[in-house]
Each structure stands twice: as structure tokens, then as C-alpha cells.
Design a protein around this motif. Structure first.
Motif, PDB file in Angstrom:
ATOM      1  N   GLN A 135       1.050  -1.120  -0.072  1.00 24.57           N
ATOM      2  CA  GLN A 135      -0.066   0.094  -0.075  1.00 24.57           C
ATOM      3  C   GLN A 135       0.777   1.146   0.092  1.00 24.57           C
ATOM      4  N   ASP A 136       2.069   1.214   0.859  1.00 28.35           N
ATOM      5  CA  ASP A 136       2.795   2.336   0.774  1.00 28.35           C
ATOM      6  C   ASP A 136       3.392   2.776  -0.394  1.00 28.35           C
ATOM      7  N   GLN A 137       3.747   1.685  -0.929  1.00 30.97           N
ATOM      8  CA  GLN A 137       4.775   1.835  -2.428  1.00 30.97           C
ATOM      9  C   GLN A 137       3.682   2.180  -3.558  1.00 30.97           C
ATOM     10  N   VAL A 138       2.323   1.899  -3.388  1.00 28.70           N
ATOM     11  CA  VAL A 138       1.536   2.188  -4.626  1.00 28.70           C
ATOM     12  C   VAL A 138       0.961   3.545  -4.367  1.00 28.70           C
ATOM     13  N   GLY A 139       0.827   3.643  -3.006  1.00 22.71           N
ATOM     14  CA  GLY A 139       0.224   5.071  -2.329  1.00 22.71           C
ATOM     15  C   GLY A 139      -1.054   5.221  -2.611  1.00 22.71           C
ATOM     16  N   GLU A 140      -1.763   4.123  -2.517  1.00 25.66           N
ATOM     17  CA  GLU A 140      -3.179   4.179  -2.623  1.00 25.66           C
ATOM     18  C   GLU A 140      -3.956   3.581  -1.330  1.00 25.66           C
ATOM     19  N   SER A 141      -5.428   4.023  -1.073  1.00 26.96           N
ATOM     20  CA  SER A 141      -6.044   3.247   0.195  1.00 26.96           C
ATOM     21  C   SER A 141      -6.329   2.147  -0.225  1.00 26.96           C
ATOM     22  N   LEU A 142      -6.283   1.141   0.692  1.00 24.69           N
ATOM     23  CA  LEU A 142      -6.464  -0.408   0.547  1.00 24.69           C
ATOM     24  C   LEU A 142      -8.362  -0.377   0.402  1.00 24.69           C
ATOM     25  N   CYS A 143      -8.765  -1.219  -0.371  1.00 26.99           N
ATOM     26  CA  CYS A 143     -10.036  -1.344  -0.743  1.00 26.99           C
ATOM     27  C   CYS A 143     -10.511  -2.564   0.097  1.00 26.99           C
ATOM     28  N   TRP A 144     -11.841  -3.099  -0.014  1.00 32.16           N
ATOM     29  CA  TRP A 144     -12.432  -4.089   0.928  1.00 32.16           C
ATOM     30  C   TRP A 144     -11.947  -5.387   0.377  1.00 32.16           C
ATOM     31  N   SER A 145     -11.720  -5.706  -1.042  1.00 30.91           N
ATOM     32  CA  SER A 145     -11.095  -6.912  -1.182  1.00 30.91           C
ATOM     33  C   SER A 145      -9.874  -7.057  -0.983  1.00 30.91           C
ATOM     34  N   ASP A 146      -9.075  -6.142  -0.728  1.00 31.20           N
ATOM     35  CA  ASP A 146      -7.580  -6.289  -0.117  1.00 31.20           C
ATOM     36  C   ASP A 146      -7.754  -6.895   1.247  1.00 31.20           C
ATOM     37  N   TYR A 147      -8.479  -6.427   2.030  1.00 28.87           N
ATOM     38  CA  TYR A 147      -8.611  -6.908   3.526  1.00 28.87           C
ATOM     39  C   TYR A 147      -9.228  -8.453   3.367  1.00 28.87           C
ATOM     40  N   LEU A 148      -9.926  -8.687   2.545  1.00 28.51           N
ATOM     41  CA  LEU A 148     -10.590  -9.889   2.522  1.00 28.51           C
ATOM     42  C   LEU A 148      -9.997 -11.077   1.898  1.00 28.51           C
ATOM     43  N   SER A 149      -8.686 -10.369   1.288  1.00 28.96           N
ATOM     44  CA  SER A 149      -7.749 -11.611   0.607  1.00 28.96           C
ATOM     45  C   SER A 149      -6.628 -12.119   1.505  1.00 28.96           C
ATOM     46  N   LEU A 150      -6.595 -11.579   2.589  1.00 32.18           N
ATOM     47  CA  LEU A 150      -5.645 -12.123   3.536  1.00 32.18           C
ATOM     48  C   LEU A 150      -5.919 -13.202   4.121  1.00 32.18           C
ATOM     49  N   PRO A 151      -5.340 -14.436   3.779  1.00 32.85           N
ATOM     50  CA  PRO A 151      -5.733 -15.924   4.085  1.00 32.85           C
ATOM     51  C   PRO A 151      -5.865 -16.106   5.435  1.00 32.85           C
ATOM     52  N   PHE A 152      -4.411 -15.637   5.967  1.00 33.22           N
ATOM     53  CA  PHE A 152      -4.221 -16.168   7.610  1.00 33.22           C
ATOM     54  C   PHE A 152      -5.180 -15.295   8.494  1.00 33.22           C
ATOM     55  N   THR A 153      -5.278 -14.129   8.075  1.00 35.81           N
ATOM     56  CA  THR A 153      -6.488 -12.970   8.711  1.00 35.81           C
ATOM     57  C   THR A 153      -7.718 -13.671   8.773  1.00 35.81           C
ATOM     58  N   GLN A 154      -8.118 -14.245   7.902  1.00 38.35           N
ATOM     59  CA  GLN A 154      -9.303 -14.889   7.550  1.00 38.35           C
ATOM     60  C   GLN A 154      -9.530 -16.011   8.596  1.00 38.35           C
ATOM     61  N   THR A 155      -8.424 -16.916   8.538  1.00 39.99           N
ATOM     62  CA  THR A 155      -8.561 -18.082   9.534  1.00 39.99           C
ATOM     63  C   THR A 155      -8.593 -17.572  11.043  1.00 39.99           C
ATOM     64  N   VAL A 156      -7.899 -16.716  11.357  1.00 42.74           N
ATOM     65  CA  VAL A 156      -8.096 -16.102  12.617  1.00 42.74           C
ATOM     66  C   VAL A 156      -9.242 -15.902  13.187  1.00 42.74           C
ATOM     67  N   ILE A 157     -10.041 -14.777  12.150  1.00 41.16           N
ATOM     68  CA  ILE A 157     -11.373 -14.694  12.322  1.00 41.16           C
ATOM     69  C   ILE A 157     -12.302 -15.751  12.379  1.00 41.16           C
ATOM     70  N   THR A 158     -12.172 -16.803  11.642  1.00 41.58           N
ATOM     71  CA  THR A 158     -12.859 -17.900  11.425  1.00 41.58           C
ATOM     72  C   THR A 158     -12.712 -18.937  12.927  1.00 41.58           C
ATOM     73  N   GLU A 159     -11.501 -18.878  13.369  1.00 44.54           N
ATOM     74  CA  GLU A 159     -11.199 -19.649  14.686  1.00 44.54           C
ATOM     75  C   GLU A 159     -11.553 -18.917  15.799  1.00 44.54           C
ATOM     76  N   THR A 160     -11.885 -17.500  15.530  1.00 45.49           N
ATOM     77  CA  THR A 160     -12.262 -16.563  16.741  1.00 45.49           C
ATOM     78  C   THR A 160     -13.908 -16.804  16.838  1.00 45.49           C
ATOM     79  N   LEU A 161     -14.393 -17.019  15.537  1.00 47.43           N
ATOM     80  CA  LEU A 161     -15.949 -17.313  15.618  1.00 47.43           C
ATOM     81  C   LEU A 161     -16.290 -18.548  16.242  1.00 47.43           C
ATOM     82  N   ARG A 162     -15.333 -19.655  15.948  1.00 43.90           N
ATOM     83  CA  ARG A 162     -15.585 -21.245  16.804  1.00 43.90           C
ATOM     84  C   ARG A 162     -15.522 -21.101  17.938  1.00 43.90           C
ATOM     85  N   MET A 163     -14.454 -20.518  18.367  1.00 43.60           N
ATOM     86  CA  MET A 163     -14.189 -20.550  19.917  1.00 43.60           C
ATOM     87  C   MET A 163     -14.896 -19.619  20.756  1.00 43.60           C
ATOM     88  N   GLY A 164     -15.136 -18.380  20.291  1.00 43.78           N
ATOM     89  CA  GLY A 164     -16.007 -17.486  20.860  1.00 43.78           C
ATOM     90  C   GLY A 164     -17.472 -17.601  21.075  1.00 43.78           C
TER      91      GLY A 164
END
Length: 474
Positions: free
Chosen positions: A322-351
Motif C-alpha cells: 500500500q505504501d509503495q502504491v500510495g493508494e488506500s486499501l479496498c475491501w477486497s484487499d482486506y478479505l484476501s488476507l488468508p491467515f487473517t481470515q483463518t484467525v477470524i474463523t477460529e475466533t468465531l468457532r471458539m468465541g
């Protein structure tokens, strides 16, 4: 002497009534249903097992009520909670059947105080074509790229504003901060209301409203339920004023918020009162579900350094791009992070932010040899399924890596419910959590205070997850 006699007679009569009640109920069940009912006990007359159920729900192990009985009676058993004989299911297949059944088989069933506060027109309570219509309209809007882009912009803005005020020498209360952020984001999506005096007034009334959701069903001045109902009336008045302003200025054909979506529908059943009631009901995730998801993710990451390190590395890579491109992140950038999504999924399972759902049977229903009689309630418990060692290895261990090769469409994983009443905001909840975690781990390092490492019910109901933060040097 007379007083002793009166007390003795009263106790005798009370015991007689209780015994007659139990014997009559027992005979009725045996004669009508013979051996088709699941095993279990109905507990005490009138109150059933409600006290133990509620006591366990407020403990660090809410599933202990279910586990204790499922070990004796099996995964499906009978009980008596919240004033109704109830079939409790900790079986994934039975839960799936309940979730996917239509309103001809099961209808929602909630405690009386919650039913009064939600109102008869709430999407949580209505059935049939009207429920499907409203659910479909809202679900389609929540899935739209337009709203996801708006949520992303608003979430980034409010997260940055919140984090800019965090001080290194002072504890940061994660649940408090995420509540402010999530409520502002959701209210903007619902009624296009920006932070300001009206927002603060709405938030104040909403706090009064939500505090009575699980109160005693006594609507008298001074009671919690009465105060909550008065608060809801004030919120309805505010939302109706916004609806009227939209009607007078011309309904926007390209919807900017949920009110626009519902006003654009031609159905005469979508009255202003119905729209206002449902808008308020949809504010609950902004106060409860989404902030708890972000708070619990912080808690579990604090307890698992390996997961925190991998999450941080993944998000740092995205920030560098993002810093190199100089543009704000869009929603698909956040949802494309595979390990971040597994963290959220595991939080949903345990929580288990949604512990389960309650339904009422409109006719006798048999599932896997278990009878749910007409008029009885059924409680489909998700938490017990998510924490069952037959479904997940080491279920009480936070392990995001378990989801790297696992199918999330399994009936063993239902964090947002399912069927026609699947939570329409599930994608937005993931998006908001992804954005919060990205900014948190790329800007701060933290350690949780000793009393912050607590289990789900405590962090939800009592604690605010205090952490001590240190800014990361650019």
C-alpha cells in the motif's frame, strides 16, 4: 400455635400442588409420546432447569449445562427452560435440520421481555413471505460492492481516529473502542447518520434499550423492561423523522443505506413503523456481536504468539505494498488476507458470539429418532458443536491453522446461524474485523493485562479487555 398450623398447611398444600403437577406432566408425556421423547429431566415445577441454565450461561463455561446432560442423555435431550418444555440439541445434523426448516415447521421463540422489546414486526420474529422479503432486500444490499466500499472507508476513518488517541502509558479498553467504531459504522449504513449530537443521543437511548433485552417481563414504571421500552420509543421517533425527511426530499433510487432499500420496495406491508422497528433491531450487532468478535480476536492472539506473529507479517506485507502504491486499501484487499481470515474463523468457532437459536415447533417433528412435540421449544446449540472434540481436535485450543485445509460449509460450523434466517451481515462482520486487525497489528505491539485473559462470557459481559500498547516505529 395458629401461625405454625397455617405455615404447615401452606407447605403441605404447596408440596401437594408440586407433586400433582409433576405426576400429571409425567403421565401426560408417557401416555402421549411413550418412548419417542429424548431422555432428560424437566427439573423443578414451573421453573424447570432455567436457574442452572442461566447460571452456566454466565460462567466461563456456558456449555457445561449441555455437556453435563449430553454425557448422561445423549446429544439431544429434553429440559424445561424459560417457562417452556424444550428439546436441546448439541447434534450438528439436528441443528442443520432446524435451521433449514421453514415457518411451517418452526417459528422463532424468545424470552418474553425480548419479544416485547423487539415488537411483533421485528425481522427476528416475523415469518413467511414478509420475513423472506425483508431478509432478501437487506441481504442483497449488505453483499453489494457499493456498501462494502462505504463500510471500508468509514471503518478506516473511525479506526484511525480511535487509534490516534491511544497513549502508550495508559490501558486501552479494546471492547469500548470497538463498540464506538462499530456502532458508528453500522448506523451510517442503516440511516446515513454521521457522528454528532443526534448520534450521541441515539447511542444513549440505545444503551438504555439494549440493557433490558434479557430483563424480567414486568412492564411497570421503574422496571428495566419499562425503561427499555421508553428508550425504544425515543429511538423510533428519531428514525421515523429520518424516514419522513427521505420521503419528503424524494426517495433515492440508488440506495445509500438500509432505509433507502426498504423505502424503495413497493410492498404496502413495509410501513414506516415496521422499517423504524427493524432499523433499531439491526443496530444490535454494532453494540454487541461485531465488537465482541474484534475483542475476542485480540484476546486469542494475545494468548498465541505464533498466530500473532504470522498475522502481523501478513498484514505488514500488505501495508508495504500500500505504501509503495500510495493508494488506500479496498475491501477486497482486506478479505484476501488468508491467515487473517483463518484467525477470524477460529475466533468465531471458539468465541461463539451466537451461542444458539430457539425455535417453537408448530407440529410434531421427528429428527434422527428424536421427537419434538408440537408447542415445545427446541434450542439448537452451536457452541457445544463448535467445542466438541469429535468435531475438532483440541477444541479449546486457539488454532487458526486448522482452517487452512478445512471446509467452512460443514454443518459443524454455524457461527452466523443458517437457513432462511442466516445473518445477512456475516460478510460485513468479517470485513470490519479484518480492517481493525490490520490497523492494530501494523501500528501497535501490545500485551494484555493479567485480568484481561478471560473466557468468552466474562469478556462479553463484564470486562473490557484492557491492553497496554506501544506504537510501531515507521
Amino acid at each position: 400455635m395458629d401461625n405454625i398450623l397455617i405455615v404447615s398447611v401452606t407447605v403441605f398444600l404447596l408440596c401437594t400442588v408440586i407433586l400433582l403437577y409433576r405426576n400429571r406432566l409425567s403421565l401426560m408425556l408417557k401416555s402421549k409420546y411413550r418412548n419417542k421423547l429424548p431422555s432428560g429431566t424437566l427439573g423443578w415445577p414451573f421453573i424447570g432447569e432455567t436457574l442452572e441454565f442461566v447460571s452456566c450461561a454466565y460462567s466461563d463455561r456456558p456449555e457445561s449445562f449441555m455437556d453435563k446432560r449430553s454425557r448422561v442423555y445423549g446429544k439431544v435431550f429434553k429440559s424445561h427452560i424459560f417457562g417452556s418444555p424444550t428439546i436441546v440439541s448439541t447434534d450438528a445434523d439436528v441443528n442443520k435440520f432446524i435451521l433449514q426448516s421453514d415457518a411451517k415447521v418452526f417459528v422463532p421463540s424468545y424470552p418474553k421481555s425480548l419479544t416485547q422489546l423487539m415488537g411483533e414486526s421485528s425481522i427476528l420474529l416475523i415469518n413467511g413471505s414478509l420475513q423472506r422479503r425483508i431478509h432478501g432486500l437487506i441481504g442483497a444490499f449488505f453483499k453489494s460492492q457499493q456498501l462494502k466500499a462505504q463500510i471500508t472507508r468509514d471503518m478506516q476513518k473511525y479506526v484511525k481516529e480511535s487509534m490516534s488517541s491511544w497513549k502508550e502509558d495508559c490501558p486501552v479498553y479494546i471492547q469500548d473502542e470497538t463498540k464506538k467504531i462499530a456502532f458508528h459504522v453500522l448506523v451510517k449504513a442503516l440511516i446515513s447518520l454521521d457522528p454528532g449530537q443526534e448520534m450521541e443521543l441515539l447511542k444513549k437511548h440505545f444503551q438504555e434499550f439494549i440493557s433490558g433485552l434479557m430483563s424480567l417481563p414486568i412492564n411497570l414504571p421503574g422496571t428495566k423492561l419499562y425503561q427499555s421500552l421508553q428508550a425504544k420509543k425515543k429511538m423510533v421517533k428519531l428514525v421515523r423523522r429520518i424516514i419522513l425527511a427521505k420521503r419528503n426530499s424524494g426517495i433515492c433510487r440508488v440506495p445509500k443505506d438500509v432505509v433507502d432499500v426498504l423505502l424503495n420496495d413497493a410492498s404496502e406491508k413495509l410501513t414506516d413503523d415496521l422499517i423504524a422497528d427493524n432499523i433499531i433491531d439491526m443496530m444490535i450487532p454494532g453494540e454487541d456481536s461485531v465488537p465482541v468478535l474484534m475483542t475476542l480476536a485480540t484476546k486469542y492472539l494475545s494468548e498465541c504468539p505464533a498466530a500473532l506473529q504470522q498475522l502481523t507479517e501478513e498484514n505488514m506485507k500488505l501495508k508495504k505494498i500500500q505504501d509503495q502504491v500510495g493508494e488506500s486499501l479496498c475491501w477486497s484487499d482486506y478479505l484476501s488476507l488468508p491467515f487473517t481470515q483463518t484467525v477470524i474463523t477460529e475466533t468465531l468457532r471458539m468465541g461463539n458470539i451466537i451461542i444458539g437459536v430457539m425455535r417453537k415447533a408448530l407440529r410434531d417433528v421427528e429428527i434422527k429418532g428424536n421427537l419434538i412435540p408440537k408447542g415445545w421449544c427446541v434450542f439448537a446449540n452451536f457452541r457445544s458443536v463448535h467445542l466438541d472434540d469429535r468435531n475438532y481436535d483440541c477444541p479449546y485450543q486457539f488454532n487458526p491453522w486448522r482452517w487452512q485445509d478445512k471446509d467452512m460449509s460443514s454443518c459443524n460450523f454455524t457461527p452466523f446461524g443458517g437457513g432462511q434466517r442466516l445473518c445477512p451481515g456475516l460478510d460485513l462482520a468479517r470485513l470490519e474485523a479484518s480492517i481493525f486487525l490490520h490497523h492494530f497489528v501494523t501500528q501497535f505491539r501490545w500485551h494484555a493485562e493479567a485480568d484481561a485473559i478471560v473466557n468468552f462470557p466474562t469478556v462479553r459481559m463484564k470486562r473490557r479487555m484492557p491492553v497496554m500498547v506501544r506504537r510501531v516505529e515507521s
